[in-house]
Design a protein around this motif. Sequence first.
Motif, PDB file in Angstrom:
ATOM      1  N   TYR A 199       2.000   1.964  -7.078  1.00 27.53           N
ATOM      2  CA  TYR A 199       1.490   2.752  -5.954  1.00 27.53           C
ATOM      3  C   TYR A 199       0.163   2.204  -5.449  1.00 27.53           C
ATOM      4  O   TYR A 199      -0.755   2.932  -5.114  1.00 27.53           O
ATOM      5  CB  TYR A 199       1.327   4.218  -6.370  1.00 27.53           C
ATOM      6  CG  TYR A 199       2.619   4.892  -6.743  1.00 27.53           C
ATOM      7  CD1 TYR A 199       3.712   4.881  -5.908  1.00 27.53           C
ATOM      8  CD2 TYR A 199       2.734   5.551  -7.961  1.00 27.53           C
ATOM      9  CE1 TYR A 199       4.900   5.506  -6.257  1.00 27.53           C
ATOM     10  CE2 TYR A 199       3.912   6.186  -8.321  1.00 27.53           C
ATOM     11  CZ  TYR A 199       4.989   6.157  -7.460  1.00 27.53           C
ATOM     12  OH  TYR A 199       6.158   6.783  -7.814  1.00 27.53           O
ATOM     13  N   GLU A 200       0.085   0.889  -5.353  1.00 26.13           N
ATOM     14  CA  GLU A 200      -1.187   0.247  -5.028  1.00 26.13           C
ATOM     15  C   GLU A 200      -1.682   0.525  -3.616  1.00 26.13           C
ATOM     16  O   GLU A 200      -2.869   0.333  -3.331  1.00 26.13           O
ATOM     17  CB  GLU A 200      -1.105  -1.254  -5.287  1.00 26.13           C
ATOM     18  CG  GLU A 200       0.022  -1.938  -4.538  1.00 26.13           C
ATOM     19  CD  GLU A 200       0.635  -3.063  -5.353  1.00 26.13           C
ATOM     20  OE1 GLU A 200       0.028  -3.506  -6.333  1.00 26.13           O
ATOM     21  OE2 GLU A 200       1.739  -3.469  -5.001  1.00 26.13           O
ATOM     22  N   GLU A 201      -0.835   0.986  -2.721  1.00 29.65           N
ATOM     23  CA  GLU A 201      -1.300   1.365  -1.385  1.00 29.65           C
ATOM     24  C   GLU A 201      -2.156   2.627  -1.433  1.00 29.65           C
ATOM     25  O   GLU A 201      -2.920   2.881  -0.514  1.00 29.65           O
ATOM     26  CB  GLU A 201      -0.121   1.591  -0.440  1.00 29.65           C
ATOM     27  CG  GLU A 201       0.581   0.325  -0.016  1.00 29.65           C
ATOM     28  CD  GLU A 201       1.677   0.607   0.985  1.00 29.65           C
ATOM     29  OE1 GLU A 201       1.420   1.335   1.969  1.00 29.65           O
ATOM     30  OE2 GLU A 201       2.797   0.110   0.768  1.00 29.65           O
ATOM     31  N   VAL A 202      -2.021   3.398  -2.507  1.00 30.01           N
ATOM     32  CA  VAL A 202      -2.723   4.673  -2.610  1.00 30.01           C
ATOM     33  C   VAL A 202      -3.689   4.719  -3.791  1.00 30.01           C
ATOM     34  O   VAL A 202      -4.812   5.194  -3.669  1.00 30.01           O
ATOM     35  CB  VAL A 202      -1.702   5.834  -2.730  1.00 30.01           C
ATOM     36  CG1 VAL A 202      -2.397   7.145  -2.973  1.00 30.01           C
ATOM     37  CG2 VAL A 202      -0.838   5.908  -1.483  1.00 30.01           C
ATOM     38  N   ILE A 203      -3.246   4.232  -4.949  1.00 27.03           N
ATOM     39  CA  ILE A 203      -4.068   4.294  -6.161  1.00 27.03           C
ATOM     40  C   ILE A 203      -4.871   3.002  -6.298  1.00 27.03           C
ATOM     41  O   ILE A 203      -4.307   1.908  -6.326  1.00 27.03           O
ATOM     42  CB  ILE A 203      -3.201   4.510  -7.415  1.00 27.03           C
ATOM     43  CG1 ILE A 203      -2.471   5.844  -7.328  1.00 27.03           C
ATOM     44  CG2 ILE A 203      -4.069   4.464  -8.685  1.00 27.03           C
ATOM     45  CD1 ILE A 203      -1.451   6.081  -8.430  1.00 27.03           C
ATOM     46  N   SER A 204      -6.173   3.151  -6.394  1.00 24.41           N
ATOM     47  CA  SER A 204      -7.049   2.008  -6.603  1.00 24.41           C
ATOM     48  C   SER A 204      -7.163   1.784  -8.114  1.00 24.41           C
ATOM     49  O   SER A 204      -8.041   2.326  -8.775  1.00 24.41           O
ATOM     50  CB  SER A 204      -8.418   2.275  -5.983  1.00 24.41           C
ATOM     51  OG  SER A 204      -9.275   1.196  -6.244  1.00 24.41           O
ATOM     52  N   TYR A 205      -6.261   0.995  -8.668  1.00 24.65           N
ATOM     53  CA  TYR A 205      -6.184   0.810 -10.115  1.00 24.65           C
ATOM     54  C   TYR A 205      -7.455   0.204 -10.701  1.00 24.65           C
ATOM     55  O   TYR A 205      -7.835   0.518 -11.819  1.00 24.65           O
ATOM     56  CB  TYR A 205      -4.961  -0.043 -10.479  1.00 24.65           C
ATOM     57  CG  TYR A 205      -3.663   0.657 -10.176  1.00 24.65           C
ATOM     58  CD1 TYR A 205      -3.180   1.652 -11.014  1.00 24.65           C
ATOM     59  CD2 TYR A 205      -2.940   0.365  -9.026  1.00 24.65           C
ATOM     60  CE1 TYR A 205      -2.001   2.311 -10.729  1.00 24.65           C
ATOM     61  CE2 TYR A 205      -1.763   1.024  -8.729  1.00 24.65           C
ATOM     62  CZ  TYR A 205      -1.299   1.996  -9.584  1.00 24.65           C
ATOM     63  OH  TYR A 205      -0.145   2.672  -9.298  1.00 24.65           O
ATOM     64  N   LYS A 206      -8.117  -0.637  -9.960  1.00 25.75           N
ATOM     65  CA  LYS A 206      -9.347  -1.278 -10.456  1.00 25.75           C
ATOM     66  C   LYS A 206     -10.492  -0.281 -10.617  1.00 25.75           C
ATOM     67  O   LYS A 206     -11.414  -0.526 -11.370  1.00 25.75           O
ATOM     68  CB  LYS A 206      -9.788  -2.400  -9.509  1.00 25.75           C
ATOM     69  CG  LYS A 206      -8.773  -3.505  -9.363  1.00 25.75           C
ATOM     70  CD  LYS A 206      -8.873  -4.492 -10.485  1.00 25.75           C
ATOM     71  CE  LYS A 206      -7.975  -5.682 -10.206  1.00 25.75           C
ATOM     72  NZ  LYS A 206      -7.162  -6.058 -11.298  1.00 25.75           N
TER      73      LYS A 206
END
Length: 164
Positions: free
Chosen positions: A115-122
């Motif tokens: 869900y990288e368009e929404v969740i900023s994993y970094k």
Amino acid sequence: MSITEKYQYYEKYGHIRYFYSDRCWNNESLKKFNHNKILARELVTFDCGLMDMQEVEKKQIKFDLPRGQQLLAVIIRPEIEPNYLLENDNFIFCGYDLVEATTYISAITNCGAGYEEVISYKTLNEYGLISAYREAVNTQLSLSEKYPDENHAYCEIVEIWRMV
């Protein structure tokens, strides 16, 4: 007692619930599953797919846990300005998870970091969670908008504390 047995769906909101669980280390297989996007050393999550969790009544809590175990205090759909009273001062705030209500799968830690368009994993904190309530709410709303065909994108905000 399993996660879903104690409360009816609508009764579980806004209450502190306690769970014994294994600790979940972000090992090589989890890192690979999440495409090395989640940097946390240890994941503190309300995901029953990653950890065995056993709910415990407040009066039955034992504070001397075996090695490799933890006690989580979770609040599903927490209040904006909480006034929760945890069992003792030994709990630390870990962050907010986004968990699908029917399967208890975390959209953050157990969906392949897709869900990288929404969740900023970094920017996830040291536990692999979202630190700020407002960011958790915005992420929750954006998930279902951006990924309308994904079941795990329809999730609840879960506030997580851990006994240390």
